[in-house]
Design an enzyme around this catalytic site. Structure first.
Site, short mmCIF file in Angstrom:
data_model
loop_
_atom_site.label_atom_id
_atom_site.label_comp_id
_atom_site.label_asym_id
_atom_site.label_seq_id
_atom_site.Cartn_x
_atom_site.Cartn_y
_atom_site.Cartn_z
N SER A 160 0.82 -1.22 0.00
CA SER A 160 0.00 0.00 0.00
C SER A 160 0.84 1.26 0.00
CB SER A 160 -0.94 0.00 1.21
OG SER A 160 -0.21 -0.16 2.41
N ASN B 242 -1.76 -2.47 13.09
CA ASN B 242 -3.20 -2.17 13.11
C ASN B 242 -3.52 -0.89 13.89
OD1 ASN B 242 -3.24 -4.56 11.78
ND2 ASN B 242 -4.43 -5.69 13.30
N THR C 58 -38.19 28.05 -9.23
CA THR C 58 -38.53 26.72 -8.70
C THR C 58 -38.93 25.92 -9.94
OG1 THR C 58 -40.87 27.24 -8.35
CG2 THR C 58 -39.40 27.65 -6.50
N HIS C 59 -38.64 24.64 -9.93
CA HIS C 59 -38.89 23.79 -11.12
C HIS C 59 -38.18 24.35 -12.35
CE1 HIS C 59 -42.19 21.98 -8.73
NE2 HIS C 59 -42.37 23.23 -8.35
N SER D 48 -13.67 24.90 -28.32
CA SER D 48 -13.98 23.63 -28.96
C SER D 48 -12.93 23.36 -30.04
CB SER D 48 -15.37 23.69 -29.59
OG SER D 48 -15.49 22.73 -30.61
N LYS E 235 -17.09 28.49 -30.00
CA LYS E 235 -17.47 28.02 -28.67
C LYS E 235 -16.62 28.58 -27.53
CE LYS E 235 -20.24 25.42 -27.64
NZ LYS E 235 -20.57 24.01 -27.70
N ASN F 38 -16.80 27.34 -23.69
CA ASN F 38 -17.53 26.37 -22.87
C ASN F 38 -17.22 26.50 -21.38
OD1 ASN F 38 -18.68 25.16 -25.15
ND2 ASN F 38 -16.88 23.84 -25.45
N GLU G 276 -18.52 22.28 -15.43
CA GLU G 276 -18.99 20.93 -15.77
C GLU G 276 -18.13 19.86 -15.08
OE1 GLU G 276 -19.08 20.69 -20.07
OE2 GLU G 276 -20.05 22.65 -20.14
N TYR H 190 -9.49 -6.19 12.85
CA TYR H 190 -8.86 -5.73 11.61
C TYR H 190 -8.92 -6.81 10.54
CZ TYR H 190 -5.40 -4.14 8.23
OH TYR H 190 -4.79 -3.76 7.08
N GLN I 133 -7.29 -1.73 4.36
CA GLN I 133 -6.22 -0.99 3.68
C GLN I 133 -6.78 -0.14 2.53
OE1 GLN I 133 -2.21 -2.74 3.12
NE2 GLN I 133 -2.76 -2.84 0.97
N LYS J 22 -7.88 4.26 2.76
CA LYS J 22 -7.16 5.54 2.58
C LYS J 22 -7.28 6.08 1.16
CE LYS J 22 -3.88 3.36 4.66
NZ LYS J 22 -4.78 2.43 5.38
N1 ARG Z 1 -0.96 -1.33 5.19
C1 ARG Z 1 -1.90 -1.77 6.18
C2 ARG Z 1 -3.19 -0.93 6.10
O1 ARG Z 1 -3.16 0.11 5.50
C3 ARG Z 1 -1.30 -1.64 7.54
C4 ARG Z 1 -1.87 -2.57 8.52
C5 ARG Z 1 -1.46 -3.95 8.22
N2 ARG Z 1 -1.87 -4.86 9.24
C6 ARG Z 1 -1.94 -6.16 9.00
N3 ARG Z 1 -2.34 -6.88 9.98
N4 ARG Z 1 -1.64 -6.68 7.85
O2 ARG Z 1 -4.21 -1.30 6.64
#
Ligand code: ARG
Length: 465
Positions: free
Chosen positions: A22, A109, A154-155, A276, A282, A284, A289, A316, A321, A324
């Site tokens: 990750s 975790n 309205t509408h 365009s 044009k 735009n 948009e 967990y 993961q 994020k």
């Molecule tokens: N990269 C993991 C995450 O974003 C970190 C936690 C990993 N924990 C595990 N037990 N594999 O969640």
């Protein structure tokens, strides 16, 4: 550095390793990971879990890495699994055993939730500042146009005359709630998960209060299992971002409509427009948009997070993961859209004559004609009927406004109509009469603008539920 190779003889193939890594996403937590590790190491030192000189060496090394990161000289290895293993790997490489000691009493975790929360405590107020600046830009325009007449809809049908100031202040009020929603979420987010371990805390004598305090949290989280399983803060922030983007998408839809040849209410600056490739004439409203379109992402990200959590067993699981990427994208999207929308609105010019002219035709004064009769003692339902009849009379006679009708003809419908009806039904008179709190009368809109400005000055970070 792989943190878990002790148990497994086989290593995943490169493609599989990359699949479960990750680092691409969580490298933006580098600063928070260093800060969290410093606080953890210092606490381990104070608690006698690490020898004082080891804690001190770790602190120096982590501080040095923080500096390298800020200077841009720390090269993050994209082949690492995640930011946590990368940083533990570096300090182990540089310090040897002290590097191997920092993870005592900690799991990735609780570490990842800590980093995530710390990052959001920094990034969300920055995002709120963008929203506040956007509100300010809208209020500046609203103030300029407190007396600029325009039709209210309205509408998408002309309804009643309002002012551009009233319309822009409506947008600002929506964004003001968005700022508040982020503040509300930050209140609940402000608890430190460090010391929760993998799910069951730690048998080592950690001091969770001290760690929370040193990292600037209100206190530690209550329950270790909840701490590592919970992503409510991500849901709430993704929700706040989705709502804010929904607002921006609606504002932008208005802008697109206003910019059309049919409306011609707004002139978007050339630098905030595109042309365009085929149609030479044009100009735009692409920015509006695209902001409208990007609201799809933030709704999608919210759905991603809800689906990620739905039915996920405690505590967990690696599914988490994925959290994020979704939230970072929502916050990044809202940030850039707020900035672009602000730039576009700051430089926009409004076609006052056109907007005012559109207040006549379409009988926007009909409600005010009914109110006029009510003021003279006619029951509202009767007044509504008379005004509707007058509108039909006008349409039949080819008149565009009740004000084009003679007093004699008006009086044929109600003898309560008097010569003052003509002034009472001018678009500006209609607007000025609506001076209740919340109304479009110029003085009242100026008051609303002041209320919003005062709120912004009093500081969004102090707001809470
Ligand atoms: N990269 C993991 C995450 O974003 C970190 C936690 C990993 N924990 C595990 N037990 N594999 O969640």
């Amino acid at each position: 550095m792989i943190l878990w190779h002790g148990r497994l003889e086989e290593k995943p193939e490169a493609e599989a390793f990359a699949f479960q890594a990750s680092i691409e996403t969580d490298q933006r937590l580098a600063l928070e990971d260093l800060r969290g590790s410093r606080a953890h190491a210092a606490m381990l030192g104070k608690q006698g879990i690490l020898p004082p000189d080891t804690a001190a060496r770790l602190d120096r090394e982590l501080a040095g890495l923080e500096e390298e990161l800020k200077q841009g000289t720390l090269v993050i290895d994209r082949k690492a699994e995640d930011i946590h293993s990368f940083i533990e790997g570096i300090i182990t490489e540089r310090l040897g055993d002290p590097g191997r000691m920092v993870h005592a009493g900690r799991s990735r975790n609780d570490q990842v939730v800590l980093d995530f929360r710390l990052y959001l405590k920094r990034a969300v107020p920055e995002l709120q500042t963008e929203l506040v600046q956007t509100i300010t830009a809208l209020l500046d325009q609203a103030e300029q146009h407190a007396e600029t007449l325009m039709p209210g809809y309205t509408h998408l049908q002309r309804a009643q005359p309002v002012t551009l100031g009233h319309h822009l202040t409506a947008w600002a009020a929506a964004l003001d709630r968005d700022v508040g929603r982020f503040s509300d979420a930050l209140v609940r987010l402000d608890e430190c998960p460090l010391g929760s371990g993998a799910l069951a805390g730690s048998g080592l004598p950690l001091d969770r209060d001290a760690a929370a305090q040193s990292l600037g949290f209100r206190g530690p989280t209550l329950n270790a299992m909840d701490s590592v399983a919970d992503r409510d803060f991500a849901l709430e922030l993704a929700g706040a971002a989705a709502v804010a983007m929904t607002h921006l998408s609606r504002f932008c839809e208005d802008v697109v409509i206003w910019a059309s040849e049919e409306f011609q209410f707004i002139r978007i600056a050339e630098r905030w427009s595109t042309g365009s490739s085929i149609m030479p004439q044009k100009k735009n409203p692409d920015f509006a948009e695209l902001i409208r379109g990007k609201a799809a992402r933030t709704s999608g990200n919210l759905m991603t997070l809800l689906m990620l959590l739905k039915g996920l067993p405690y505590a967990y699981a690696k599914d988490l993961q994925e959290d994020k990427e979704a939230l970072f994208d929502s916050l990044d999207t809202l940030r850039s859209c707020a900035r672009m929308f602000r730039g576009m609105m700051k430089s926009a010019e409004f076609n006052k004559e056109r907007m005012e002219a559109c207040c006549t035709g379409g009988f926007l004064e009909a409600t005010d004609a009914a109110d006029y009769l009510v003021r003279k003692g006619t029951p509202f339902r009767k007044a509504h009927e008379i005004a509707a009849q007058v509108v039909r009379d006008c349409i039949a006679a080819g008149e565009r406004s009740i004000r084009e009708r003679s007093l004699e003809k008006l009086r044929a419908r109600s003898d309560q109509f008097e010569p003052d009806i003509y002034d009472a039904l001018s678009p500006m008179a209609c607007v000025c009469a609506r001076n209740l709190p919340g109304g479009p009368a110029p003085e009242e809109v100026r008051r609303q603008i002041k209320v919003l400005r005062d709120r912004l000055v009093s500081g969004f970070s102090q707001r809470s539920l």
